[in-house]
Design a protein around this motif. Structure first.
Motif, PDB file in Angstrom:
ATOM      1  N   PHE A 273       0.858  -1.183   0.000  1.00 31.34           N
ATOM      2  CA  PHE A 273       0.000   0.000   0.000  1.00 31.34           C
ATOM      3  C   PHE A 273       0.888   1.224   0.000  1.00 31.34           C
ATOM      4  O   PHE A 273       1.680   1.429   0.921  1.00 31.34           O
ATOM      5  CB  PHE A 273      -0.914  -0.006   1.225  1.00 31.34           C
ATOM      6  N   GLN A 274       0.759   2.044  -1.052  1.00 34.21           N
ATOM      7  CA  GLN A 274       1.586   3.238  -1.193  1.00 34.21           C
ATOM      8  C   GLN A 274       0.681   4.446  -1.397  1.00 34.21           C
ATOM      9  O   GLN A 274       0.299   4.775  -2.523  1.00 34.21           O
ATOM     10  CB  GLN A 274       2.534   3.079  -2.372  1.00 34.21           C
ATOM     11  N   PRO A 275       0.326   5.126  -0.308  1.00 30.37           N
ATOM     12  CA  PRO A 275      -0.593   6.267  -0.421  1.00 30.37           C
ATOM     13  C   PRO A 275      -0.060   7.393  -1.298  1.00 30.37           C
ATOM     14  O   PRO A 275      -0.827   8.120  -1.913  1.00 30.37           O
ATOM     15  CB  PRO A 275      -0.768   6.743   1.019  1.00 30.37           C
ATOM     16  N   GLU A 276       1.237   7.548  -1.385  1.00 29.30           N
ATOM     17  CA  GLU A 276       1.789   8.621  -2.223  1.00 29.30           C
ATOM     18  C   GLU A 276       1.475   8.391  -3.697  1.00 29.30           C
ATOM     19  O   GLU A 276       1.352   9.344  -4.467  1.00 29.30           O
ATOM     20  CB  GLU A 276       3.292   8.776  -1.995  1.00 29.30           C
TER      21      GLU A 276
ATOM     22  N   PHE B 152      -1.370   7.195  -4.770  1.00 32.79           N
ATOM     23  CA  PHE B 152      -2.736   7.682  -4.916  1.00 32.79           C
ATOM     24  C   PHE B 152      -2.744   9.187  -5.142  1.00 32.79           C
ATOM     25  O   PHE B 152      -3.444   9.689  -6.016  1.00 32.79           O
ATOM     26  CB  PHE B 152      -3.560   7.333  -3.673  1.00 32.79           C
ATOM     27  N   VAL B 153      -1.943   9.901  -4.388  1.00 24.47           N
ATOM     28  CA  VAL B 153      -1.866  11.357  -4.539  1.00 24.47           C
ATOM     29  C   VAL B 153      -1.318  11.712  -5.915  1.00 24.47           C
ATOM     30  O   VAL B 153      -1.776  12.664  -6.551  1.00 24.47           O
ATOM     31  CB  VAL B 153      -1.003  11.970  -3.412  1.00 24.47           C
TER      32      VAL B 153
END
Length: 61
Positions: free
Chosen positions: A19-22, A24-25
């Protein structure tokens, strides 16, 4: 019980989830452009429907 352990050992392993939230941004710009294109296409369809309706609707009595 032997069957179950043999079956589980032969089953393919589950891939690891990263999971890499960056990321998504980073994709928000692409998603915004896609939504804009969808709204423009819907607008064009509405305008085309109005124009076709105006030209091909007969006089109502």
């Amino acid at each position: 019980m032997k069957f179950l352990t043999a079956f589980l050992s032969a089953a393919p392993s589950v891939p690891e989830i990263n999971f890499q939230p960056e990321k998504f941004v980073d994709m928000l710009g692409y998603m915004g452009k896609g939504m804009l294109v969808i709204f423009v296409i819907i607008g064009v369809i509405i305008l085309a429907t109005l124009v076709i309706n105006k030209f091909f609707s007969g006089k109502k009595q």
